[in-house]
Design a protein around this motif. Structure first.
Motif, PDB file in Angstrom:
ATOM      1  N   MET A 153       0.776  -1.351   0.002  1.00 51.98           N
ATOM      2  CA  MET A 153      -0.131  -0.071  -0.012  1.00 51.98           C
ATOM      3  C   MET A 153       0.878   1.224   0.027  1.00 51.98           C
ATOM      4  O   MET A 153       0.289   2.212  -0.024  1.00 51.98           O
ATOM      5  CB  MET A 153      -0.742   0.044   1.276  1.00 51.98           C
ATOM      6  N   GLY A 154       1.999   1.183   0.177  1.00 52.15           N
ATOM      7  CA  GLY A 154       3.058   2.152   0.227  1.00 52.15           C
ATOM      8  C   GLY A 154       3.399   2.833   1.578  1.00 52.15           C
ATOM      9  O   GLY A 154       3.730   3.987   1.898  1.00 52.15           O
ATOM     10  N   MET A 155       3.169   1.845   2.663  1.00 51.41           N
ATOM     11  CA  MET A 155       3.262   2.360   4.119  1.00 51.41           C
ATOM     12  C   MET A 155       4.783   3.010   4.313  1.00 51.41           C
ATOM     13  O   MET A 155       4.964   3.722   5.141  1.00 51.41           O
ATOM     14  CB  MET A 155       2.990   1.293   5.023  1.00 51.41           C
ATOM     15  N   GLU A 156       5.658   2.164   3.763  1.00 47.04           N
ATOM     16  CA  GLU A 156       6.991   2.582   4.040  1.00 47.04           C
ATOM     17  C   GLU A 156       7.391   4.062   3.537  1.00 47.04           C
ATOM     18  O   GLU A 156       7.968   4.731   4.206  1.00 47.04           O
ATOM     19  CB  GLU A 156       8.077   1.632   3.293  1.00 47.04           C
ATOM     20  N   GLN A 157       6.826   4.421   2.451  1.00 48.79           N
ATOM     21  CA  GLN A 157       6.957   5.884   1.893  1.00 48.79           C
ATOM     22  C   GLN A 157       6.264   6.614   2.718  1.00 48.79           C
ATOM     23  O   GLN A 157       6.753   7.945   3.235  1.00 48.79           O
ATOM     24  CB  GLN A 157       6.586   6.022   0.509  1.00 48.79           C
ATOM     25  N   GLY A 158       5.096   6.302   3.183  1.00 50.34           N
ATOM     26  CA  GLY A 158       4.131   7.079   3.873  1.00 50.34           C
ATOM     27  C   GLY A 158       4.619   7.430   5.386  1.00 50.34           C
ATOM     28  O   GLY A 158       4.690   8.661   5.906  1.00 50.34           O
ATOM     29  N   ILE A 159       5.272   6.442   6.051  1.00 48.26           N
ATOM     30  CA  ILE A 159       6.048   6.672   7.286  1.00 48.26           C
ATOM     31  C   ILE A 159       7.325   7.703   7.056  1.00 48.26           C
ATOM     32  O   ILE A 159       7.492   8.454   7.883  1.00 48.26           O
ATOM     33  CB  ILE A 159       6.379   5.364   7.855  1.00 48.26           C
ATOM     34  N   SER A 160       8.018   7.435   5.924  1.00 47.55           N
ATOM     35  CA  SER A 160       9.316   8.044   5.705  1.00 47.55           C
ATOM     36  C   SER A 160       8.720   9.650   5.618  1.00 47.55           C
ATOM     37  O   SER A 160       9.493  10.445   6.152  1.00 47.55           O
ATOM     38  CB  SER A 160       9.952   7.703   4.526  1.00 47.55           C
ATOM     39  N   GLU A 161       7.715  10.195   4.793  1.00 47.11           N
ATOM     40  CA  GLU A 161       7.312  11.456   4.854  1.00 47.11           C
ATOM     41  C   GLU A 161       6.844  11.712   6.012  1.00 47.11           C
ATOM     42  O   GLU A 161       6.972  13.155   6.449  1.00 47.11           O
ATOM     43  CB  GLU A 161       6.309  11.400   3.792  1.00 47.11           C
ATOM     44  N   THR A 162       5.997  11.145   6.811  1.00 51.52           N
ATOM     45  CA  THR A 162       5.497  11.338   8.336  1.00 51.52           C
ATOM     46  C   THR A 162       6.625  11.699   8.987  1.00 51.52           C
ATOM     47  O   THR A 162       6.881  12.742   9.756  1.00 51.52           O
ATOM     48  CB  THR A 162       4.745  10.241   8.675  1.00 51.52           C
ATOM     49  N   TRP A 163       7.702  10.981   8.691  1.00 55.23           N
ATOM     50  CA  TRP A 163       8.915  11.374   9.978  1.00 55.23           C
ATOM     51  C   TRP A 163       9.578  12.295   9.453  1.00 55.23           C
ATOM     52  O   TRP A 163      10.352  13.469  10.221  1.00 55.23           O
ATOM     53  CB  TRP A 163      10.041  10.118  10.082  1.00 55.23           C
ATOM     54  N   ASP A 164       9.734  12.875   8.166  1.00 57.54           N
ATOM     55  CA  ASP A 164      10.242  13.918   7.638  1.00 57.54           C
ATOM     56  C   ASP A 164       9.420  15.314   8.261  1.00 57.54           C
ATOM     57  O   ASP A 164       9.971  16.353   8.622  1.00 57.54           O
ATOM     58  CB  ASP A 164      10.169  14.038   6.281  1.00 57.54           C
ATOM     59  N   ARG A 165       8.259  15.055   8.152  1.00 51.81           N
ATOM     60  CA  ARG A 165       7.302  15.989   8.961  1.00 51.81           C
ATOM     61  C   ARG A 165       7.526  16.172  10.285  1.00 51.81           C
ATOM     62  O   ARG A 165       7.692  17.199  10.914  1.00 51.81           O
ATOM     63  CB  ARG A 165       5.815  15.797   8.631  1.00 51.81           C
ATOM     64  N   LEU A 166       7.721  15.276  11.159  1.00 52.22           N
ATOM     65  CA  LEU A 166       8.052  15.072  12.475  1.00 52.22           C
ATOM     66  C   LEU A 166       9.398  16.013  12.698  1.00 52.22           C
ATOM     67  O   LEU A 166       9.489  16.746  13.533  1.00 52.22           O
ATOM     68  CB  LEU A 166       8.218  13.530  13.073  1.00 52.22           C
ATOM     69  N   ASP A 167      10.330  15.736  11.824  1.00 55.42           N
ATOM     70  CA  ASP A 167      11.666  16.180  11.862  1.00 55.42           C
ATOM     71  C   ASP A 167      11.481  17.699  11.873  1.00 55.42           C
ATOM     72  O   ASP A 167      11.929  18.699  12.692  1.00 55.42           O
ATOM     73  CB  ASP A 167      12.461  15.763  11.064  1.00 55.42           C
ATOM     74  N   GLU A 168      10.590  18.209  10.909  1.00 52.33           N
ATOM     75  CA  GLU A 168      10.338  19.704  10.553  1.00 52.33           C
ATOM     76  C   GLU A 168       9.849  20.137  11.856  1.00 52.33           C
ATOM     77  O   GLU A 168       9.985  21.361  12.037  1.00 52.33           O
ATOM     78  CB  GLU A 168       9.693  19.786   9.354  1.00 52.33           C
ATOM     79  N   HIS A 169       8.690  19.419  12.364  1.00 47.36           N
ATOM     80  CA  HIS A 169       8.075  20.006  13.411  1.00 47.36           C
ATOM     81  C   HIS A 169       9.007  20.037  14.660  1.00 47.36           C
ATOM     82  O   HIS A 169       9.069  21.357  15.449  1.00 47.36           O
ATOM     83  CB  HIS A 169       6.945  19.133  13.882  1.00 47.36           C
ATOM     84  N   LEU A 170       9.816  19.082  14.947  1.00 48.87           N
ATOM     85  CA  LEU A 170      10.523  19.166  16.006  1.00 48.87           C
ATOM     86  C   LEU A 170      11.801  20.482  16.037  1.00 48.87           C
ATOM     87  O   LEU A 170      11.936  20.981  17.057  1.00 48.87           O
ATOM     88  CB  LEU A 170      11.574  17.818  16.127  1.00 48.87           C
ATOM     89  N   GLN A 171      12.288  20.609  15.018  1.00 51.38           N
ATOM     90  CA  GLN A 171      13.162  21.970  14.415  1.00 51.38           C
ATOM     91  C   GLN A 171      12.155  23.033  14.988  1.00 51.38           C
ATOM     92  O   GLN A 171      13.154  24.097  15.301  1.00 51.38           O
ATOM     93  CB  GLN A 171      13.772  21.630  13.077  1.00 51.38           C
ATOM     94  N   SER A 172      10.997  23.154  14.485  1.00 53.87           N
ATOM     95  CA  SER A 172      10.300  24.347  14.487  1.00 53.87           C
ATOM     96  C   SER A 172       9.873  24.552  15.967  1.00 53.87           C
ATOM     97  O   SER A 172       9.698  25.991  16.359  1.00 53.87           O
ATOM     98  CB  SER A 172       8.899  24.177  13.870  1.00 53.87           C
ATOM     99  N   VAL A 173       9.841  23.610  17.225  1.00 49.61           N
ATOM    100  CA  VAL A 173       9.476  23.940  18.397  1.00 49.61           C
ATOM    101  C   VAL A 173      10.605  24.167  19.441  1.00 49.61           C
ATOM    102  O   VAL A 173      10.362  24.023  20.570  1.00 49.61           O
ATOM    103  CB  VAL A 173       8.258  22.792  18.771  1.00 49.61           C
ATOM    104  N   GLN A 174      11.725  23.687  18.807  1.00 47.11           N
ATOM    105  CA  GLN A 174      13.011  23.941  19.638  1.00 47.11           C
ATOM    106  C   GLN A 174      13.436  25.190  20.139  1.00 47.11           C
ATOM    107  O   GLN A 174      13.383  26.164  19.389  1.00 47.11           O
ATOM    108  CB  GLN A 174      14.045  23.167  19.095  1.00 47.11           C
TER     109      GLN A 174
END
Length: 169
Positions: free
Chosen positions: A148-169
């Motif tokens: 279903m493409g879950m691996e790509q979906g999680i990779s993109e989700t974790w990219d977004r997590l990384d961006e979020h973490l950088q924005s709130v530090q």
């Protein structure tokens, strides 16, 4: 981004790892509070339109991801409901839950495989290594979600997590 996700498949288990340049406590909070989850959960172009979380053992997180990106063709406007039932939580260290595909009422899908998930948050050279161990009932169930493409979906989700973490530090 320098810290890409590492993926391993061992039988019926999918193991994902990534290092985030953020304190372990913050990465843990990003998985445990609705205010954080709404900012990053889901692949690019998808938004959490529902995020009801009761973060405790026995508690439930019920959510809806909706595709808001017109460039994603047939996915545009699509909703994907999910439900997590928490089994064990060790603050800043571990979250264990069963992940289900569900409907808007929270009824678990009989057609899609559930996943036993263990998230481990490890201090790593001043950063946080996130290890996601996802256990499926069978190798075929794992293949279903990978197809279903879950691996790509999680990779993109974790990219977004990384961006979020950088924005709130």
């Amino acid at each position: 981004m320098s810290n890409k996700m590492i993926t391993k498949v061992e039988g019926r288990e999918l193991i994902l790892e990534r290092v985030f340049e953020a304190p372990r406590e913050l990465v843990f909070l990003a998985f445990s509070e609705a205010e954080h989850l709404k900012q990053w959960w889901g692949p690019r172009g998808w938004t959490l339109t529902v995020c009801d979380i009761d973060f405790r053992p026995g508690g439930v997180w019920h959510y809806c991801m909706k595709c808001m990106d017109e460039n994603q063709g047939d996915f545009y406007g699509m909703e994907s409901w999910g439900k997590a039932v928490y089994e064990d939580i060790v603050k800043s260290e571990k979250i264990v839950y069963v992940d289900y595909f569900s409907d808007a009422e929270g009824t678990e899908s009989a057609e899609m495989p559930s996943t036993d998930v263990t998230l481990t948050f490890v201090e790593f050279e001043g950063k946080t290594k996130l290890i996601n161990r996802a256990l499926y009932a069978s190798p075929e169930a794992l293949k279903t979600v990978l197809d279903m493409g879950m691996e790509q979906g999680i990779s993109e989700t974790w990219d977004r997590l990384d961006e979020h973490l950088q924005s709130v530090q």
